[in-house]
Design a protein around this motif. Structure first.
Motif, PDB file in Angstrom:
ATOM      1  N   ASN A  82      -7.238 -65.210 -11.422  1.00 41.50           N
ATOM      2  CA  ASN A  82      -7.003 -63.904 -12.059  1.00 41.50           C
ATOM      3  C   ASN A  82      -7.995 -63.744 -13.204  1.00 41.50           C
ATOM      4  O   ASN A  82      -7.644 -63.861 -14.377  1.00 41.50           O
ATOM      5  CB  ASN A  82      -5.563 -63.809 -12.584  1.00 41.50           C
ATOM      6  CG  ASN A  82      -4.545 -63.725 -11.473  1.00 41.50           C
ATOM      7  OD1 ASN A  82      -4.591 -62.833 -10.636  1.00 41.50           O
ATOM      8  ND2 ASN A  82      -3.614 -64.674 -11.461  1.00 41.50           N
ATOM      9  N   PRO A  83      -9.261 -63.474 -12.879  1.00 42.52           N
ATOM     10  CA  PRO A  83     -10.290 -63.425 -13.918  1.00 42.52           C
ATOM     11  C   PRO A  83     -10.208 -62.155 -14.763  1.00 42.52           C
ATOM     12  O   PRO A  83      -9.734 -61.107 -14.306  1.00 42.52           O
ATOM     13  CB  PRO A  83     -11.593 -63.457 -13.119  1.00 42.52           C
ATOM     14  CG  PRO A  83     -11.237 -62.815 -11.809  1.00 42.52           C
ATOM     15  CD  PRO A  83      -9.817 -63.244 -11.530  1.00 42.52           C
ATOM     16  N   ALA A  84     -10.691 -62.265 -15.995  1.00 35.37           N
ATOM     17  CA  ALA A  84     -10.759 -61.107 -16.884  1.00 35.37           C
ATOM     18  C   ALA A  84     -11.866 -60.167 -16.430  1.00 35.37           C
ATOM     19  O   ALA A  84     -12.765 -60.536 -15.663  1.00 35.37           O
ATOM     20  CB  ALA A  84     -11.017 -61.569 -18.309  1.00 35.37           C
ATOM     21  N   ILE A 101      -3.624 -56.002 -20.368  1.00 34.49           N
ATOM     22  CA  ILE A 101      -3.735 -56.709 -19.093  1.00 34.49           C
ATOM     23  C   ILE A 101      -4.676 -55.933 -18.174  1.00 34.49           C
ATOM     24  O   ILE A 101      -4.938 -54.746 -18.392  1.00 34.49           O
ATOM     25  CB  ILE A 101      -2.361 -56.869 -18.396  1.00 34.49           C
ATOM     26  CG1 ILE A 101      -1.750 -55.487 -18.119  1.00 34.49           C
ATOM     27  CG2 ILE A 101      -1.421 -57.716 -19.249  1.00 34.49           C
ATOM     28  CD1 ILE A 101      -0.469 -55.531 -17.307  1.00 34.49           C
ATOM     29  N   VAL A 138      -9.028 -63.868 -25.049  1.00 34.55           N
ATOM     30  CA  VAL A 138      -8.686 -63.498 -23.676  1.00 34.55           C
ATOM     31  C   VAL A 138      -8.155 -64.737 -22.966  1.00 34.55           C
ATOM     32  O   VAL A 138      -8.712 -65.831 -23.125  1.00 34.55           O
ATOM     33  CB  VAL A 138      -9.913 -62.958 -22.910  1.00 34.55           C
ATOM     34  CG1 VAL A 138      -9.529 -62.568 -21.491  1.00 34.55           C
ATOM     35  CG2 VAL A 138     -10.534 -61.773 -23.641  1.00 34.55           C
ATOM     36  N   SER A 139      -7.100 -64.563 -22.199  1.00 36.13           N
ATOM     37  CA  SER A 139      -6.554 -65.668 -21.414  1.00 36.13           C
ATOM     38  C   SER A 139      -6.548 -65.271 -19.952  1.00 36.13           C
ATOM     39  O   SER A 139      -5.881 -64.305 -19.570  1.00 36.13           O
ATOM     40  CB  SER A 139      -5.137 -66.003 -21.884  1.00 36.13           C
ATOM     41  OG  SER A 139      -4.607 -67.088 -21.137  1.00 36.13           O
ATOM     42  N   ASP A 140      -7.312 -65.999 -19.144  1.00 32.77           N
ATOM     43  CA  ASP A 140      -7.351 -65.703 -17.710  1.00 32.77           C
ATOM     44  C   ASP A 140      -7.449 -66.996 -16.927  1.00 32.77           C
ATOM     45  O   ASP A 140      -7.441 -68.097 -17.495  1.00 32.77           O
ATOM     46  CB  ASP A 140      -8.508 -64.768 -17.368  1.00 32.77           C
ATOM     47  CG  ASP A 140      -9.885 -65.384 -17.658  1.00 32.77           C
ATOM     48  OD1 ASP A 140      -9.938 -66.487 -18.263  1.00 32.77           O
ATOM     49  OD2 ASP A 140     -10.900 -64.782 -17.290  1.00 32.77           O
ATOM     50  N   THR A 141      -7.523 -66.900 -15.618  1.00 29.02           N
ATOM     51  CA  THR A 141      -7.668 -68.053 -14.725  1.00 29.02           C
ATOM     52  C   THR A 141      -8.697 -67.702 -13.664  1.00 29.02           C
ATOM     53  O   THR A 141      -9.013 -66.519 -13.461  1.00 29.02           O
ATOM     54  CB  THR A 141      -6.332 -68.397 -14.038  1.00 29.02           C
ATOM     55  OG1 THR A 141      -5.964 -67.306 -13.169  1.00 29.02           O
ATOM     56  CG2 THR A 141      -5.227 -68.632 -15.051  1.00 29.02           C
ATOM     57  N   PRO A 165      -4.552 -61.522 -16.291  1.00 29.22           N
ATOM     58  CA  PRO A 165      -5.299 -61.818 -17.514  1.00 29.22           C
ATOM     59  C   PRO A 165      -4.692 -61.051 -18.681  1.00 29.22           C
ATOM     60  O   PRO A 165      -4.244 -59.913 -18.516  1.00 29.22           O
ATOM     61  CB  PRO A 165      -6.713 -61.295 -17.205  1.00 29.22           C
ATOM     62  CG  PRO A 165      -6.765 -61.102 -15.728  1.00 29.22           C
ATOM     63  CD  PRO A 165      -5.368 -60.799 -15.293  1.00 29.22           C
ATOM     64  N   ARG A 222       0.143 -64.912 -19.583  1.00 28.31           N
ATOM     65  CA  ARG A 222      -0.735 -64.961 -18.399  1.00 28.31           C
ATOM     66  C   ARG A 222      -0.035 -65.647 -17.243  1.00 28.31           C
ATOM     67  O   ARG A 222      -0.068 -65.160 -16.099  1.00 28.31           O
ATOM     68  CB  ARG A 222      -2.018 -65.714 -18.765  1.00 28.31           C
ATOM     69  CG  ARG A 222      -2.971 -65.954 -17.604  1.00 28.31           C
ATOM     70  CD  ARG A 222      -3.884 -67.118 -17.931  1.00 28.31           C
ATOM     71  NE  ARG A 222      -3.132 -68.380 -18.019  1.00 28.31           N
ATOM     72  CZ  ARG A 222      -3.567 -69.474 -18.627  1.00 28.31           C
ATOM     73  NH1 ARG A 222      -4.747 -69.469 -19.240  1.00 28.31           N
ATOM     74  NH2 ARG A 222      -2.824 -70.572 -18.638  1.00 28.31           N
ATOM     75  N   TYR A 244      -5.260 -59.913 -22.843  1.00 25.94           N
ATOM     76  CA  TYR A 244      -6.257 -59.732 -23.888  1.00 25.94           C
ATOM     77  C   TYR A 244      -5.563 -59.413 -25.214  1.00 25.94           C
ATOM     78  O   TYR A 244      -4.524 -58.762 -25.235  1.00 25.94           O
ATOM     79  CB  TYR A 244      -7.183 -58.554 -23.567  1.00 25.94           C
ATOM     80  CG  TYR A 244      -7.773 -58.554 -22.181  1.00 25.94           C
ATOM     81  CD1 TYR A 244      -9.126 -58.823 -21.968  1.00 25.94           C
ATOM     82  CD2 TYR A 244      -6.994 -58.237 -21.066  1.00 25.94           C
ATOM     83  CE1 TYR A 244      -9.670 -58.800 -20.696  1.00 25.94           C
ATOM     84  CE2 TYR A 244      -7.529 -58.211 -19.786  1.00 25.94           C
ATOM     85  CZ  TYR A 244      -8.866 -58.503 -19.606  1.00 25.94           C
ATOM     86  OH  TYR A 244      -9.402 -58.470 -18.341  1.00 25.94           O
ATOM     87  N   CYS A 270      -6.236 -51.089 -15.917  1.00 23.85           N
ATOM     88  CA  CYS A 270      -5.835 -51.819 -17.123  1.00 23.85           C
ATOM     89  C   CYS A 270      -4.711 -51.097 -17.843  1.00 23.85           C
ATOM     90  O   CYS A 270      -4.544 -49.878 -17.706  1.00 23.85           O
ATOM     91  CB  CYS A 270      -7.022 -51.963 -18.087  1.00 23.85           C
ATOM     92  SG  CYS A 270      -8.465 -52.784 -17.386  1.00 23.85           S
TER      93      CYS A 270
END
Length: 241
Positions: A112-114, A207, A106-109, A90, A84, A92, A191
Motif C-alpha cells: 500500500n504505497p504512498a 489517506i 508518512v506511513s505506508d507499505t 497509507p 496504517r 499521512y 484521497c
C-alpha cells in the motif's frame, strides 16, 4: 485539552510574559476559564507566574528540547503505523506552518504505497486532499495570501480550474468533515483528509487509495477519524507544541 494548548501557544508568543486578561483575549476564552486553566498549567509546571505575568515553565521548555521533539515525533509515527495496519491504507500527517504546507511524516507499505510527489506538494495545495484540508481551516485572508504565492494551476484534468472556484469550494467544506479528492493531484488515486485543529495549530491526517478502490475511501476516512478521536488527547501535545 484544546483550550490549554491555545493558552500555551499564546504564552509562548510573549517572551516577556503576559497577564491573564491578555491571554484570555488572545485565546478567545472566558476569563474564569482562563484563570482555571492557568492555575492548572502552573501547578503542572508548564507555566510559571511572576509579578502577575505568565511565562513558559520548565515542563514546557523540556517539551521543546531536541530529545522531547524526537519523542513527540515517535509518538505520531507510532500512531500512523498503527492506523496504517488497522485500516490497510497509507497514512499521512501534515501541518500548515509559517505559510507553508509541510508533510511531517508518512506511513505506508510496499503493498500500500504512498502517493508519489510528482508535483511539489507545497505549490499544489489546491490539488490534493491534504492541502485542501489545511487551507479549509484558515481564515479568508490567509487563504488568499497562500494562493497569491501558489496560484491554482491544472495538475490533472480533474483539478479545480481557478482561484475563485477553489475558494468557493473551501467555503462549502463542512467543518470537521473529511475532505475528499479524486484524481485531482494524481491520476488513478483518490484521497481523503481529516482536519485537526488544536489551539492555533492547523493539521491533518490523510489517506490515499488506488482509484479502483474508491468505494473504500469514505469508510476508511471515517474509520481514521474515529481512531484520531480516540487517541487525540494523548497526541495533542505532540501535534501542538
Amino acid at each position: 485539552m484544546q483550550r490549554a494548548m491555545r493558552l500555551l501557544e499564546c504564552v509562548a508568543g510573549h517572551e516577556h510574559g503576559a497577564p491573564a486578561k491578555q491571554l484570555a483575549r488572545e485565546a478567545g476564552l472566558a476569563l474564569p476559564t482562563t484563570y482555571h486553566l492557568l492555575r492548572t498549567l502552573v501547578h503542572e509546571g508548564y507555566l510559571r507566574r511572576d509579578s502577575g505575568l505568565f511565562f513558559l515553565g520548565e515542563a514546557a521548555e523540556r517539551l521543546s528540547s531536541r530529545g522531547a521533539q524526537e519523542k513527540r515525533r515517535s509518538t505520531i509515527v507510532d500512531a500512523l503505523d498503527q492506523w496504517r495496519d488497522v485500516i490497510g491504507v497509507p497514512v499521512y500527517y501534515a501541518i500548515y506552518r509559517d505559510g507553508e504546507i509541510e508533510i511531517m511524516c508518512v506511513s505506508d507499505t510496499p503493498g500500500n504505497p504512498a502517493v508519489e510527489e510528482w508535483a511539489d506538494f507545497r505549490e499544489t495545495g489546491h490539488a490534493h486532499a491534504i492541502g485542501q484540508c489545511l487551507l479549509s481551516q484558515l481564515d479568508e485572508d490567509t487563504r488568499r495570501a497562500h494562493l497569491d504565492r501558489y496560484p491554482v494551476q491544472s495538475i490533472t484534468p480533474y483539478t479545480v480550474r481557478d482561484d475563485r472556484a477553489f475558494l468557493q469550494r473551501l467555503d462549502r467544506t463542512a467543518r470537521m468533515q473529511p475532505v475528499i479528492e479524486r484524481q485531482e493531484y494524481a491520476l488513478g488515486t483518490v484521497c481523503a483528509a481529516i482536519p485537526i485543529t488544536l489551539g492555533t495549530t492547523v493539521a491533518t491526517m490523510a489517506i490515499s487509495l488506488p482509484g479502483h478502490q474508491a468505494d473504500r475511501l469514505l469508510p476508511a476516512a471515517r474509520q481514521l477519524q474515529s481512531e484520531i478521536g480516540r487517541l487525540l488527547g494523548s497526541l495533542a501535545l505532540s501535534i501542538s507544541i
